[in-house]
Write a protein that holds these residues in place. Structure first.
Motif, PDB file in Angstrom:
ATOM      1  N   LEU A  13       0.841  -1.203   0.000  1.00 47.00           N
ATOM      2  CA  LEU A  13       0.000   0.000   0.000  1.00 47.00           C
ATOM      3  C   LEU A  13       0.874   1.251   0.000  1.00 47.00           C
ATOM      4  CD1 LEU A  13      -2.696  -1.156   2.589  1.00 47.00           C
ATOM      5  CD2 LEU A  13      -2.875  -1.157   0.103  1.00 47.00           C
ATOM      6  N   GLU A  14       2.048   1.151   0.633  1.00 48.39           N
ATOM      7  CA  GLU A  14       3.020   2.254   0.617  1.00 48.39           C
ATOM      8  C   GLU A  14       4.300   1.700  -0.019  1.00 48.39           C
ATOM      9  OE1 GLU A  14       2.050   5.249   1.812  1.00 48.39           O
ATOM     10  OE2 GLU A  14       0.137   4.404   2.461  1.00 48.39           O
ATOM     11  N   LEU A  15       4.811   2.399  -1.023  1.00 49.61           N
ATOM     12  CA  LEU A  15       5.982   1.923  -1.771  1.00 49.61           C
ATOM     13  C   LEU A  15       7.096   2.954  -1.706  1.00 49.61           C
ATOM     14  CD1 LEU A  15       7.215  -0.113  -3.923  1.00 49.61           C
ATOM     15  CD2 LEU A  15       6.191   1.363  -5.659  1.00 49.61           C
ATOM     16  N   LYS A  16       8.305   2.483  -1.404  1.00 44.54           N
ATOM     17  CA  LYS A  16       9.469   3.378  -1.398  1.00 44.54           C
ATOM     18  C   LYS A  16      10.351   3.014  -2.582  1.00 44.54           C
ATOM     19  CE  LYS A  16      11.315   4.848   2.552  1.00 44.54           C
ATOM     20  NZ  LYS A  16      12.158   4.945   3.777  1.00 44.54           N
ATOM     21  N   LEU A  17      10.626   3.992  -3.438  1.00 47.59           N
ATOM     22  CA  LEU A  17      11.471   3.737  -4.615  1.00 47.59           C
ATOM     23  C   LEU A  17      12.933   3.872  -4.221  1.00 47.59           C
ATOM     24  CD1 LEU A  17      10.011   5.524  -7.774  1.00 47.59           C
ATOM     25  CD2 LEU A  17       9.868   3.137  -7.158  1.00 47.59           C
ATOM     26  N   SER A  18      13.687   2.794  -4.393  1.00 50.61           N
ATOM     27  CA  SER A  18      15.101   2.849  -4.015  1.00 50.61           C
ATOM     28  C   SER A  18      16.026   2.957  -5.229  1.00 50.61           C
ATOM     29  CB  SER A  18      15.472   1.612  -3.197  1.00 50.61           C
ATOM     30  OG  SER A  18      15.162   0.448  -3.924  1.00 50.61           O
TER      31      SER A  18
ATOM     32  N   TYR B  18       5.481   6.439  -2.236  1.00 47.81           N
ATOM     33  CA  TYR B  18       4.221   6.442  -2.978  1.00 47.81           C
ATOM     34  C   TYR B  18       3.140   5.709  -2.195  1.00 47.81           C
ATOM     35  CZ  TYR B  18       6.508   7.989  -7.298  1.00 47.81           C
ATOM     36  OH  TYR B  18       7.172   8.723  -8.245  1.00 47.81           O
ATOM     37  N   SER B  19       1.895   6.065  -2.503  1.00 46.50           N
ATOM     38  CA  SER B  19       0.744   5.399  -1.885  1.00 46.50           C
ATOM     39  C   SER B  19      -0.148   4.813  -2.984  1.00 46.50           C
ATOM     40  CB  SER B  19      -0.036   6.417  -1.046  1.00 46.50           C
ATOM     41  OG  SER B  19      -1.146   5.799  -0.455  1.00 46.50           O
ATOM     42  N   LEU B  20      -0.534   3.563  -2.825  1.00 44.10           N
ATOM     43  CA  LEU B  20      -1.377   2.881  -3.814  1.00 44.10           C
ATOM     44  C   LEU B  20      -2.801   3.430  -3.755  1.00 44.10           C
ATOM     45  CD1 LEU B  20      -1.403   0.323  -5.794  1.00 44.10           C
ATOM     46  CD2 LEU B  20      -2.379  -0.919  -3.861  1.00 44.10           C
ATOM     47  N   PHE B  21      -3.376   3.776  -4.939  1.00 41.35           N
ATOM     48  CA  PHE B  21      -4.764   4.249  -4.928  1.00 41.35           C
ATOM     49  C   PHE B  21      -5.660   3.522  -5.930  1.00 41.35           C
ATOM     50  CE2 PHE B  21      -2.874   6.984  -8.146  1.00 41.35           C
ATOM     51  CZ  PHE B  21      -3.857   7.045  -9.129  1.00 41.35           C
TER      52      PHE B  21
ATOM     53  N   GLU C 211     -12.824  -4.123   2.496  1.00 42.99           N
ATOM     54  CA  GLU C 211     -11.841  -3.814   3.540  1.00 42.99           C
ATOM     55  C   GLU C 211     -10.464  -3.653   2.892  1.00 42.99           C
ATOM     56  OE1 GLU C 211     -12.325  -3.371   6.827  1.00 42.99           O
ATOM     57  OE2 GLU C 211     -14.485  -3.593   6.475  1.00 42.99           O
ATOM     58  N   GLU C 212      -9.625  -2.811   3.480  1.00 41.22           N
ATOM     59  CA  GLU C 212      -8.267  -2.621   2.971  1.00 41.22           C
ATOM     60  C   GLU C 212      -7.501  -3.947   2.917  1.00 41.22           C
ATOM     61  OE1 GLU C 212      -5.560   1.004   3.815  1.00 41.22           O
ATOM     62  OE2 GLU C 212      -4.888  -0.540   5.225  1.00 41.22           O
ATOM     63  N   SER C 213      -7.761  -4.811   3.888  1.00 39.28           N
ATOM     64  CA  SER C 213      -7.069  -6.105   3.951  1.00 39.28           C
ATOM     65  C   SER C 213      -7.399  -6.997   2.752  1.00 39.28           C
ATOM     66  CB  SER C 213      -7.429  -6.836   5.246  1.00 39.28           C
ATOM     67  OG  SER C 213      -8.831  -7.016   5.324  1.00 39.28           O
ATOM     68  N   ALA C 214      -8.535  -6.724   2.072  1.00 38.03           N
ATOM     69  CA  ALA C 214      -8.942  -7.539   0.916  1.00 38.03           C
ATOM     70  C   ALA C 214      -8.040  -7.309  -0.292  1.00 38.03           C
ATOM     71  CB  ALA C 214     -10.394  -7.234   0.546  1.00 38.03           C
ATOM     72  N   VAL C 215      -7.320  -6.188  -0.297  1.00 36.36           N
ATOM     73  CA  VAL C 215      -6.447  -5.864  -1.438  1.00 36.36           C
ATOM     74  C   VAL C 215      -5.407  -6.969  -1.649  1.00 36.36           C
ATOM     75  CG1 VAL C 215      -4.731  -4.209  -2.332  1.00 36.36           C
ATOM     76  CG2 VAL C 215      -6.807  -3.375  -1.211  1.00 36.36           C
ATOM     77  N   GLN C 216      -4.900  -7.560  -0.554  1.00 33.36           N
ATOM     78  CA  GLN C 216      -3.852  -8.579  -0.686  1.00 33.36           C
ATOM     79  C   GLN C 216      -4.350  -9.880  -1.314  1.00 33.36           C
ATOM     80  OE1 GLN C 216      -2.389  -8.750   3.288  1.00 33.36           O
ATOM     81  NE2 GLN C 216      -4.032 -10.038   4.064  1.00 33.36           N
TER      82      GLN C 216
ATOM     83  N   ILE D 167      -2.356  -3.818 -13.331  1.00 31.85           N
ATOM     84  CA  ILE D 167      -1.832  -2.448 -13.459  1.00 31.85           C
ATOM     85  C   ILE D 167      -2.018  -1.756 -12.110  1.00 31.85           C
ATOM     86  CG2 ILE D 167      -1.834  -0.308 -14.806  1.00 31.85           C
ATOM     87  CD1 ILE D 167      -3.557  -1.769 -16.914  1.00 31.85           C
ATOM     88  N   LEU D 168      -0.932  -1.190 -11.589  1.00 33.08           N
ATOM     89  CA  LEU D 168      -0.968  -0.542 -10.273  1.00 33.08           C
ATOM     90  C   LEU D 168      -0.765   0.959 -10.430  1.00 33.08           C
ATOM     91  CD1 LEU D 168       1.588  -3.007  -8.622  1.00 33.08           C
ATOM     92  CD2 LEU D 168      -0.887  -3.291  -8.719  1.00 33.08           C
ATOM     93  N   PHE D 169      -1.544   1.738  -9.689  1.00 32.15           N
ATOM     94  CA  PHE D 169      -1.442   3.193  -9.727  1.00 32.15           C
ATOM     95  C   PHE D 169      -1.019   3.698  -8.349  1.00 32.15           C
ATOM     96  CE2 PHE D 169      -4.235   2.011 -13.126  1.00 32.15           C
ATOM     97  CZ  PHE D 169      -4.134   2.991 -14.113  1.00 32.15           C
TER      98      PHE D 169
END
Length: 371
Positions: free
Chosen positions: A282-287, A298-301, A338-343, A361-363
């Motif tokens: 849900l939260e992504l850090k670009l390294s 970033y935050s997944l929407f 629920e947010e948990s359903a995303v997984q 496709i992820l935004f």
């Protein structure tokens, strides 16, 4: 969607976001690829706001000159101006225009949502660039007596009578465009050659039981060029062994990641769907970025999901985060999840699984200010 709509309103109750609208889209025979992407774009707030602003300021022109962008703007305007909070809209005008313009989308066969997204964004860019060029020409004509020329609405001083043209940057570029830098280091003289290229989305190879972070690391991993793949080094003036890697030089405000779930298998002579489990946080850090963008967050929407076991059939749905609530869009139906359903859409950890719903496709939206 009467009952489903009222169910959604009831589920949100007094938490229903002020001024927001949640509408399902009618399916015109295998147009789920289109519906799922349009929902993701509608809830991409900067894109929606710019498109509605464009629609408001160009309404008289839009009525006279229909194109894919005016049809999209009209659809977004229809949704945002609905008196009801929930319901169903038929994106008929948009789908008709899409089929009229591109024969690829004319048949009732299963289409690729990523191909559609690519086509749509590039089409909108083309329309905005043509309009910017037309405006620029008008400015140049009206100010031809001036010692300075107008380029894309900006005055650019002339040097020896030559006008330096700035590339046209549209609001689509401002939202989605990032810059990759392809660094090649000659192993003989250590000279690094860098070549930049722009992107509107990143297509990533995937592996079983992996994550977006590991896919991005693989994308930026160092590759050695040798034997027949040697690199021509300008400094050595000859072919040399070299190391090559791709890094993100400038991350976009909205990062679109396309997972390569459809792979051509030579032995089979056809494409196969990879049901691999790929964790998308849900939260992504670009390294794999260069300074000064290290560790941009970033935050997944939104997620466009492919449902089905193969590439040539199946269904598309989308998951969308709006005002801290997650919603599930399946053509006409919209429901809260629920947010948990995303997984549950990460994919399958075993090759043969009954789960066929996989993130495609992820935004992601940048949490920091756009630079």
């Amino acid at each position: 969607m009467g009952a489903a709509g009222s169910k959604l309103e009831k589920a949100l109750g007094d938490q229903f976001p002020e001024g927001e609208r949640y509408f399902g889209f009618e399916n015109f025979g295998n147009t789920c690829y289109c519906n799922s992407v349009l929902q993701a774009l509608y809830f991409c707030v900067p894109f929606r706001e710019q498109l509605l602003e464009y629609y408001t300021s160009n309404k008289s022109v839009a009525d006279a000159e229909e194109n894919l962008m005016t049809c999209l703007a009209d659809l977004f305007s229809q949704i945002s101006s609905q008196k009801k909070k929930t319901g169903v809209i038929a994106p008929k005008r948009f789908v008709q225009r899409l089929k009229k313009q591109n024969e690829l989308f004319r048949s009732y066969m299963h289409q690729d949502a990523h191909e559609f997204l690519n086509y749509l964004l590039n089409e909108v860019v083309d329309i905005l660039e043509k309009e910017a060029k037309a405006t620029k020409t008008e400015h140049e004509t009206s100010s031809s007596s001036s010692p300075e020329k107008i380029a894309n609405g900006l005055k650019v001083p002339q040097a020896n009578g030559v006008v330096h043209k700035e590339p046209i940057v549209t609001w689509v570029h401002n939202i989605f465009q990032g810059i990759l830098t392809n660094e090649t280091r000659c192993l003989r003289c250590e000279t690094v050659t860098a070549r930049d290229e722009t992107f509107l989305d990143l297509s990533l190879d995937i592996e079983q039981n992996s994550s977006i972070t590991s896919c991005l690391k693989n994308f930026s991993s160092t590759e050695t060029l040798h034997a027949e793949d040697k690199f021509f080094c300008d400094k050595c003036c000859s072919l040399q062994e070299a190391q090559k890697r791709m890094k993100i030089k400038k991350p976009p405000h909205i990062l679109v990641i396309h997972l390569k779930r459809f792979k051509y298998i030579e032995q089979l002579g056809r494409y196969k769907k990879l049901s691999y489990r790929v964790v998308f946080p849900l939260e992504l850090k670009l390294s794999n970025t260069v300074e000064p963008y290290a560790d941009v967050e970033y935050s997944l929407f939104a997620v466009v999901v492919h449902v089905g076991s193969g590439p040539n059939h199946g269904h598309y749905v989308s998951l969308v985060k709006s005002h801290n609530h997650w919603l599930f869009f399946d053509d006409e139906n919209v429901e809260m999840i629920e947010e948990s359903a995303v997984q549950t859409f990460f994919g399958s950890s075993q090759e043969y699984s009954s789960n066929t719903d996989h993130g495609y496709i992820l935004f992601y939206e940048s949490l920091g200010p756009a630079k």
